[in-house]
Design an enzyme around this catalytic site. Structure first.
Site, PDB file in Angstrom:
ATOM      1  N   LYS A  98      42.441  42.327  57.572  1.00 18.92           N
ATOM      2  CA  LYS A  98      43.928  42.237  57.003  1.00 18.92           C
ATOM      3  C   LYS A  98      43.800  42.152  55.720  1.00 18.92           C
ATOM      4  O   LYS A  98      43.463  41.298  54.864  1.00 18.92           O
ATOM      5  CB  LYS A  98      44.486  40.705  57.319  1.00 18.92           C
ATOM      6  N   GLY A 125      39.572  35.768  48.316  1.00 18.04           N
ATOM      7  CA  GLY A 125      41.040  35.339  47.498  1.00 18.04           C
ATOM      8  C   GLY A 125      41.017  34.213  46.823  1.00 18.04           C
ATOM      9  O   GLY A 125      40.186  33.622  46.506  1.00 18.04           O
ATOM     10  N   THR A 166      41.506  30.281  45.708  1.00 13.64           N
ATOM     11  CA  THR A 166      40.788  29.091  46.159  1.00 13.64           C
ATOM     12  C   THR A 166      41.680  28.216  46.887  1.00 13.64           C
ATOM     13  O   THR A 166      41.598  27.391  47.890  1.00 13.64           O
ATOM     14  CB  THR A 166      40.421  28.194  44.760  1.00 13.64           C
ATOM     15  N   GLU A 171      34.929  33.707  49.352  1.00 15.56           N
ATOM     16  CA  GLU A 171      34.558  34.118  48.249  1.00 15.56           C
ATOM     17  C   GLU A 171      35.997  33.762  47.314  1.00 15.56           C
ATOM     18  O   GLU A 171      37.159  34.623  47.553  1.00 15.56           O
ATOM     19  CB  GLU A 171      34.485  35.613  48.138  1.00 15.56           C
ATOM     20  N   CYS A 188      37.615  38.513  39.816  1.00 10.84           N
ATOM     21  CA  CYS A 188      37.296  37.079  39.906  1.00 10.84           C
ATOM     22  C   CYS A 188      36.396  36.715  39.104  1.00 10.84           C
ATOM     23  O   CYS A 188      36.198  35.332  38.783  1.00 10.84           O
ATOM     24  CB  CYS A 188      36.994  37.051  41.482  1.00 10.84           C
ATOM     25  N   GLU A 198      42.290  29.076  36.457  1.00 10.59           N
ATOM     26  CA  GLU A 198      42.061  30.685  36.522  1.00 10.59           C
ATOM     27  C   GLU A 198      43.710  31.426  36.381  1.00 10.59           C
ATOM     28  O   GLU A 198      44.635  30.889  37.047  1.00 10.59           O
ATOM     29  CB  GLU A 198      41.732  31.008  38.155  1.00 10.59           C
TER      30      GLU A 198
HETATM   31  P1  NAD Z   1      45.306  35.078  47.854  1.00 14.64           P
HETATM   32  O1  NAD Z   1      44.473  34.141  48.167  1.00 14.64           O
HETATM   33  O2  NAD Z   1      46.857  35.098  47.508  1.00 14.64           O
HETATM   34  O3  NAD Z   1      45.375  36.368  48.939  1.00 14.64           O
HETATM   35  C1  NAD Z   1      44.368  36.784  49.490  1.00 14.64           C
HETATM   36  C2  NAD Z   1      44.450  37.287  50.911  1.00 14.64           C
HETATM   37  O4  NAD Z   1      44.812  36.287  51.830  1.00 14.64           O
HETATM   38  C3  NAD Z   1      45.664  38.161  51.108  1.00 14.64           C
HETATM   39  O5  NAD Z   1      45.227  39.279  51.995  1.00 14.64           O
HETATM   40  C4  NAD Z   1      46.781  37.479  51.643  1.00 14.64           C
HETATM   41  O6  NAD Z   1      47.798  38.059  52.299  1.00 14.64           O
HETATM   42  C5  NAD Z   1      45.984  36.443  52.660  1.00 14.64           C
HETATM   43  N1  NAD Z   1      46.469  35.056  52.817  1.00 14.64           N
HETATM   44  C6  NAD Z   1      47.346  34.292  52.204  1.00 14.64           C
HETATM   45  N2  NAD Z   1      47.702  33.105  52.594  1.00 14.64           N
HETATM   46  C7  NAD Z   1      46.932  33.076  53.722  1.00 14.64           C
HETATM   47  C8  NAD Z   1      46.777  32.104  54.457  1.00 14.64           C
HETATM   48  N3  NAD Z   1      47.475  31.056  54.722  1.00 14.64           N
HETATM   49  N4  NAD Z   1      45.782  32.300  55.733  1.00 14.64           N
HETATM   50  C9  NAD Z   1      44.969  33.669  55.631  1.00 14.64           C
HETATM   51  N5  NAD Z   1      45.183  34.574  54.774  1.00 14.64           N
HETATM   52  C10 NAD Z   1      45.940  34.276  53.833  1.00 14.64           C
HETATM   53  O7  NAD Z   1      44.413  35.910  46.636  1.00 14.64           O
HETATM   54  P2  NAD Z   1      45.139  37.207  45.898  1.00 14.64           P
HETATM   55  O8  NAD Z   1      46.252  36.668  44.861  1.00 14.64           O
HETATM   56  O9  NAD Z   1      45.356  38.242  46.821  1.00 14.64           O
HETATM   57  O10 NAD Z   1      43.563  37.588  45.013  1.00 14.64           O
HETATM   58  C11 NAD Z   1      43.069  36.940  43.908  1.00 14.64           C
HETATM   59  C12 NAD Z   1      42.409  35.620  44.156  1.00 14.64           C
HETATM   60  O11 NAD Z   1      41.157  36.283  44.793  1.00 14.64           O
HETATM   61  C13 NAD Z   1      41.726  35.029  42.563  1.00 14.64           C
HETATM   62  O12 NAD Z   1      41.672  33.770  42.826  1.00 14.64           O
HETATM   63  C14 NAD Z   1      40.406  35.728  42.588  1.00 14.64           C
HETATM   64  O13 NAD Z   1      39.537  35.119  41.838  1.00 14.64           O
HETATM   65  C15 NAD Z   1      40.098  35.945  44.201  1.00 14.64           C
HETATM   66  N6  NAD Z   1      39.073  36.830  44.232  1.00 14.64           N
HETATM   67  C16 NAD Z   1      37.738  36.290  44.712  1.00 14.64           C
HETATM   68  C17 NAD Z   1      36.724  37.371  44.734  1.00 14.64           C
HETATM   69  C18 NAD Z   1      35.355  36.843  44.942  1.00 14.64           C
HETATM   70  O14 NAD Z   1      34.216  37.417  45.219  1.00 14.64           O
HETATM   71  N7  NAD Z   1      34.746  35.296  44.594  1.00 14.64           N
HETATM   72  C19 NAD Z   1      36.838  38.490  44.582  1.00 14.64           C
HETATM   73  C20 NAD Z   1      37.956  39.001  44.530  1.00 14.64           C
HETATM   74  C21 NAD Z   1      39.225  38.032  44.309  1.00 14.64           C
END
Ligand code: NAD
Length: 489
Positions: A194, A246, A248, A268, A302, A399
């Site tokens: 997804k 995504g 935290t 992650e 991230c 963050e």
């Molecule tokens: P997000 O958590 O909003 O979304 C990530 C994904 O999760 C999206 O596909 C979203 O549709 C989905 N999602 C949202 N709510 C959900 C739920 N309740 N259940 C399942 N899936 C759900 O994050 P974002 O804004 O897309 O990305 C930014 C974040 O990602 C930042 O905090 C960044 O640090 C982190 N990130 C971490 C890494 C790592 O390797 N540690 C790498 C890239 C990004």
């Protein structure tokens, strides 16, 4: 080609003639369905949503909005493919498919790079030179492991898990999909992915590549949608593993949802990484490393080095050189090969960044932004420094995920270790010094999953990546990335 010289804040910079990458060679459909069981399948709700170019807000395509029925179809297809085909196939045969995907991606590298830039707002130089080659390399690397798992885990019997549910963020859309799909396939699992709602297009292009590679139907399924689509995947009973990258906040929700089930998970999550400049650092290289560490990809990384720590005796010089360098950065059309800083990924993310900039000012920090004109019509934010910040200030602790850097100074190495570790996150860190002994001392004491020395934001498929504390658990990449997809007996 250089056009004319301009002088801002005493810095002589060159204005370059526009050098936009061509979009003539890309093939984008107006509407994308889900990719399930080797076919393009209409969403059961009949709903679609728009994905736009954040640099000019123009619509690029509309994409299927998945619900629990679509997820169920995809998981069933993945289960059938797992049982009947993929888990039974000789590992060397599986490897051939993964190599084929890598080679087809390489052949279409320019198309992937352009679509990534259009959909995500990141500069073309980065999509072209970082995202796409690294994504291909992940497939090449894990294809190599597919028939050597007994060497990866000597004296153990290696079994795949089954169906992996994978959820990715918007900052490295294709690369995150590759990080997840390649090791899952190499270890004999099937996948339902997804992608993030604001950047689904390169994952859908990857579905085309996967189709052209002849991968058996159902081995990889891609269902697009929002958070509720992701939640349906997390909560599906027949998923054996959740791989999530995504925020935290969402990571914590997922952990609660899968508690008490047999689902394995890797999370992650976010970061607030320290970039540490010691007094014996090569200053000019360190300044370039600071810029690369946070302003690269508009701070949408991230592991961005978003907390800068400079040893007091060199602080003034570093800050002066950093301001000088910010004035020479080009903010503009992400498709232009001269652009250093592209667009913020979405209206919502720009609003979050602006909210934090306001908090920084309200909390009394000193802000610096270079004298630059922001392009009109899209979502843009100038690189921003905050000095005079307390360790407890919101900007240092939370963050932001944008081009905003906090700057703190320190006197002793022990002090900077304490300050750097005083964070809920533990994803990455950078150290700049002339001495190997100082590097070894700091790397053993910093709580970070990845530590770079005299460089920043360098990735390689052979190196594991992941965090401590609220940055999540599990590792992706390298040999460690395989363990997340296997049962060892
Ligand atoms: P997000 O958590 O909003 O979304 C990530 C994904 O999760 C999206 O596909 C979203 O549709 C989905 N999602 C949202 N709510 C959900 C739920 N309740 N259940 C399942 N899936 C759900 O994050 P974002 O804004 O897309 O990305 C930014 C974040 O990602 C930042 O905090 C960044 O640090 C982190 N990130 C971490 C890494 C790592 O390797 N540690 C790498 C890239 C990004």
């Amino acid at each position: 080609m250089a056009k004319k010289q301009t002088k801002k804040e005493g810095v002589v910079t060159w204005d370059y003639s526009p050098a936009p990458e061509s979009t003539g060679h890309i093939n984008l459909k107006k509407q994308y369905d889900h990719y399930i069981d080797g076919k393009w399948v209409k969403p059961s709700s009949g709903k679609y949503f728009d994905t736009i170019n954040p640099a000019n807000k123009e619509k690029l395509a509309e994409v299927a909005y998945g619900n629990d029925k679509d997820i169920d179809k995809a998981v069933k297809a993945a289960r059938k493919a797992y049982k009947n085909v993929w888990s039974k196939m000789a590992p060397s045969e599986r490897a051939k498919y993964i190599y084929r995907i890598a080679r087809l991606m390489q052949e279409r590298a320019r198309e992937f790079a352009v679509i990534e830039t259009l959909d995500a707002g990141k500069v073309i130089r980065e999509s072209r030179d970082v995202d796409v080659p690294l994504a291909c390399n992940h497939f090449f690397y894990y294809a190599g492991w597919a028939d050597k798992l007994e060497y990866a885990f000597p004296n153990r019997k290696v079994e795949s898990l089954g169906v992996a549910g994978q959820i990715t963020p918007w900052n490295f859309p294709l690369l995150m999909a590759a990080w997840k799909i390649a090791p899952a396939l190499a270890t004999g699992n099937t996948v339902v992915l997804k992608p993030a709602e604001t950047t689904p297009l390169t994952a859908l292009k990857l579905a085309e590549v996967i189709h052209d590679a002849g991968l058996p139907p159902g081995v990889v399924n891609i269902v697009t949608g929002y958070g509720d689509t992701g939640a349906a995947l997390v909560n599906h009973d027949d998923v054996d593993k959740i791989a999530f990258t995504g925020s935290t906040g969402v990571g914590k929700i997922i952990q609660k949802e899968i508690a008490g089930t047999n689902k394995k998970a890797t999370l992650e999550l976010g970061g607030k990484s320290a970039n540490i400049i010691l007094d014996d650092a090569p200053i000019d290289q360190a300044v370039e490393g600071i810029v690369n560490g946070i302003f690269f990809n508009q701070g949408h990384v991230c592991c961005a080095g978003s907390r800068l720590f400079i040893q007091e005796s060199v602080a003034e010089t570093v800050i002066e050189k950093l301001k000088h360098r910010l004035n020479s950065l080009i903010i503009g059309d992400p498709m232009d090969k001269n652009t250093d800083i592209g667009a913020i990924n979405s209206k919502a993310q720009l609003a979050t960044i602006d909210k934090y900039i306001k908090i920084g000012i309200d909390e009394g920090a000193t802000m610096y932004q270079p004298d630059c004109k922001l392009p009109k019509g899209g979502y843009f934010c100038p690189p921003t420094l905050f000095m005079d910040v307390a360790q407890s200030s919101t900007l240092v602790q939370e963050e932001i995920f944008g081009p905003v850097l906090t700057i703190q100074t320190f006197r002793t190495v022990d002090e900077v270790i304490q300050k750097a570790n005083n964070s809920p996150y533990g994803l990455a860190a950078g150290i700049w010094t002339d001495k190997g002994s100082r590097i070894f001392n700091l790397t053993t004491k910093l709580n970070a999953g990845v530590i770079w020395a005299n460089t920043y934001n360098k990735f390689d498929p052979t190196s594991p990546f992941g965090g401590y504390k609220e940055s999540g658990f599990g590792r992706e990449g390298g040999l460690h990335g395989l363990s997340a997809y296997v049962k060892l007996k």
